[in-house]
Design a protein around this motif. Structure first.
Motif, PDB file in Angstrom:
ATOM      1  N   LEU A  33       0.806  -1.218   0.000  1.00 37.17           N
ATOM      2  CA  LEU A  33       0.000   0.000   0.000  1.00 37.17           C
ATOM      3  C   LEU A  33       0.842   1.273   0.000  1.00 37.17           C
ATOM      4  CD1 LEU A  33      -2.787  -1.026   2.528  1.00 37.17           C
ATOM      5  CD2 LEU A  33      -3.117  -0.502   0.117  1.00 37.17           C
ATOM      6  N   HIS A  34       2.028   1.214   0.604  1.00 35.60           N
ATOM      7  CA  HIS A  34       2.787   2.447   0.806  1.00 35.60           C
ATOM      8  C   HIS A  34       4.062   2.562  -0.028  1.00 35.60           C
ATOM      9  CE1 HIS A  34       0.316   4.018   4.077  1.00 35.60           C
ATOM     10  NE2 HIS A  34       0.176   2.778   4.459  1.00 35.60           N
ATOM     11  N   PHE A  35       4.461   1.496  -0.730  1.00 37.50           N
ATOM     12  CA  PHE A  35       5.652   1.589  -1.564  1.00 37.50           C
ATOM     13  C   PHE A  35       5.386   1.199  -3.012  1.00 37.50           C
ATOM     14  CE2 PHE A  35       7.666   1.611   2.585  1.00 37.50           C
ATOM     15  CZ  PHE A  35       8.703   2.524   2.395  1.00 37.50           C
ATOM     16  N   VAL A  36       4.128   0.923  -3.332  1.00 43.17           N
ATOM     17  CA  VAL A  36       3.724   0.629  -4.707  1.00 43.17           C
ATOM     18  C   VAL A  36       2.591   1.596  -5.036  1.00 43.17           C
ATOM     19  CG1 VAL A  36       2.739  -1.132  -6.247  1.00 43.17           C
ATOM     20  CG2 VAL A  36       4.367  -1.801  -4.471  1.00 43.17           C
ATOM     21  N   LYS A  37       2.443   1.930  -6.307  1.00 40.99           N
ATOM     22  CA  LYS A  37       1.363   2.827  -6.705  1.00 40.99           C
ATOM     23  C   LYS A  37       0.032   2.307  -6.183  1.00 40.99           C
ATOM     24  CE  LYS A  37      -1.012   4.727 -10.748  1.00 40.99           C
ATOM     25  NZ  LYS A  37      -1.080   4.763 -12.228  1.00 40.99           N
ATOM     26  N   ARG A  38      -0.675   3.170  -5.435  1.00 38.93           N
ATOM     27  CA  ARG A  38      -1.920   2.744  -4.808  1.00 38.93           C
ATOM     28  C   ARG A  38      -3.068   2.831  -5.806  1.00 38.93           C
ATOM     29  NH1 ARG A  38      -2.969   5.898   0.355  1.00 38.93           N
ATOM     30  NH2 ARG A  38      -0.937   4.975   0.836  1.00 38.93           N
ATOM     31  N   THR A  39      -3.655   1.701  -6.111  1.00 44.55           N
ATOM     32  CA  THR A  39      -4.772   1.600  -7.034  1.00 44.55           C
ATOM     33  C   THR A  39      -5.863   0.759  -6.370  1.00 44.55           C
ATOM     34  OG1 THR A  39      -3.925  -0.429  -8.030  1.00 44.55           O
ATOM     35  CG2 THR A  39      -3.189   1.654  -9.013  1.00 44.55           C
ATOM     36  N   PRO A  40      -7.074   0.740  -6.951  1.00 48.09           N
ATOM     37  CA  PRO A  40      -8.100  -0.156  -6.403  1.00 48.09           C
ATOM     38  C   PRO A  40      -7.627  -1.607  -6.301  1.00 48.09           C
ATOM     39  CG  PRO A  40      -9.117   1.396  -7.912  1.00 48.09           C
ATOM     40  CD  PRO A  40      -7.634   1.628  -7.998  1.00 48.09           C
ATOM     41  N   ALA A  41      -6.851  -2.051  -7.289  1.00 43.39           N
ATOM     42  CA  ALA A  41      -6.360  -3.437  -7.266  1.00 43.39           C
ATOM     43  C   ALA A  41      -5.394  -3.662  -6.107  1.00 43.39           C
ATOM     44  CB  ALA A  41      -5.679  -3.763  -8.599  1.00 43.39           C
ATOM     45  N   SER A  42      -4.502  -2.694  -5.851  1.00 40.42           N
ATOM     46  CA  SER A  42      -3.534  -2.880  -4.756  1.00 40.42           C
ATOM     47  C   SER A  42      -4.231  -2.837  -3.400  1.00 40.42           C
ATOM     48  CB  SER A  42      -2.433  -1.822  -4.833  1.00 40.42           C
ATOM     49  OG  SER A  42      -2.950  -0.523  -4.588  1.00 40.42           O
TER      50      SER A  42
END
Length: 384
Positions: free
Chosen positions: A104-113
């Motif tokens: 959640l905090h080191f990858v682009k936050r998207t609905p999928a993530s």
């Protein structure tokens, strides 16, 4: 012997400990979700530390809730726990939660993530529960396919809902609602799973590690809960008294402020041909600059704040500054760009400042020391 082992034991629960387990789950959820608030404004090192602490709170809370509830489990025979398996169940929960928070905090936050992170935490709760149950000694848990299926569905639906609410919009209200969903998720998964579980007596120990009695386990649960509740009190103060208010309180103890100006600023002319590309509910939207109050850095991307919404933008703060400064936007901090026409109040306290906006729902934007002069000139409180 086979007939003896398949004779199911009568199960009951201590309702006070059942209630206490729900409280532990809620407190752990609030602590973990609050620790990860506004991480985009911190350094990478601070983010890593916050995620580690939040993983301990959430993962440790899952473990503590489970064993508080198990202390309330009443069987007609004495039973014990394998210490090695019990410890392993705690570590698994913490590690899986840490992977979810890192996503959640080191990858682009998207609905999928967000959905993926919720599903990971659901897996953590399930693995922790069934591994913890495998540590029982002198009795064995017997599961039904229907009970396992219901536990899996409850975990997935409730955990995804918790993270969707808490991370879909990182406002205090959403964090509180996410806390409620998380606490109910951990609580419900345990008791849905227990409802589909039967217990049979075993004639001997089959331990991997040392054996713990309920009394010894209670000491460990009390210590873990003490740490979680202490952390809860610590983050609760931060949650109730926002950082901006705390900063103002600290500065007010210093000498009188250099300047406190409250003024309505005329809306500057902003080129409407320039729009900010954002994402809302999975769709691409383009905001006129006149709708934007300020832009905040969020890792390699940014968050765009309007009067009512906070939207994700693929621009970095550097890209946003390059594109928007010619249209009148002003960088007031390494992580913030503001639309001066939306500023209703500028407060200067010694070597720091804050901008407040016409919409009362927005947080204050900090002004760094090096940007104070430029902000004062832009807002007309100082001559150019």
């Amino acid at each position: 012997m086979h007939r003896f082992m398949m004779e199911f034991l009568v199960v009951s629960h201590n309702l006070w400990l059942v209630a206490a387990s729900l409280v532990v789950a809620l407190v752990a959820g609030f602590t973990g979700l609050t620790l990860t608030q506004d991480l985009s404004q911190r350094t990478v090192r601070q983010r890593k530390l916050a995620i580690a602490l939040a993983s301990l709170a959430l993962g440790g809370g899952i473990w503590s809730m489970h064993f508080v509830a198990m202390l309330g489990l009443q069987l007609p025979i004495p039973f014990y726990y394998d210490a090695a398996v019990t410890l392993a169940s705690a570590l698994v929960a913490i590690l899986i939660v840490s992977v979810a928070l890192t996503l959640l905090h080191f990858v682009k936050r998207t609905p999928a993530s967000i959905v993926g992170a919720g599903a990971l935490v659901a897996v953590g709760i399930l693995v922790m529960h069934y591994l913890g149950m495998a540590g029982l000694e002198l009795c064995r848990a017997v599961y039904t396919p229907g009970g396992i299926l219901l536990a899996v569905l409850a975990a997935l639906v409730l955990c995804v809902a918790a993270f969707w609410v808490a991370y879909g919009n990182r406002r205090p209200r959403n964090i509180l609602l996410g806390t409620l969903c998380f606490g109910v998720a951990v609580f419900a998964v345990h008791f849905v799973a227990i409802a589909g579980t039967r217990f049979v007596e075993l004639p001997s120990f089959s331990e991997i590690g040392p054996v713990m009695s309920n009394e010894f386990l209670a000491i460990g649960v009390i210590l873990a809960s003490f740490v979680i509740f202490s952390s809860f009190l610590w983050v609760g103060v931060t949650f109730i008294v926002p950082t901006s208010a705390a900063a103002s309180s600290t500065v007010e103890e210093a000498p009188p402020p250099v300047q406190l100006a409250t003024r309505e600023v005329a809306q500057p002319k902003i080129a409407e041909v320039v729009r900010v590309p954002c994402e809302k509910s999975g769709e691409k939207v383009f905001l006129p600059l006149s709708d934007v109050n300020f832009i905040r850095a969020d890792g390699h991307y940014t968050q765009v704040y309007t009067d009512k919404d906070r939207l994700f933008c693929v621009w970095s703060v550097t890209e946003a500054r390059k594109r928007l400064e010619p249209s009148g936007f002003l960088q007031v901090h390494r992580s913030y760009l503001i639309n001066p026409g939306k500023v209703s109040t500028f407060v200067r306290r010694k070597d720091a400042g804050r901008c407040r906006f016409t919409s009362g729902n927005l947080p204050d934007v900090p002004v760094s020391r090096s940007k104070l002069k430029a902000v004062e000139v832009a807002l007309g409180t100082e001559p150019a």
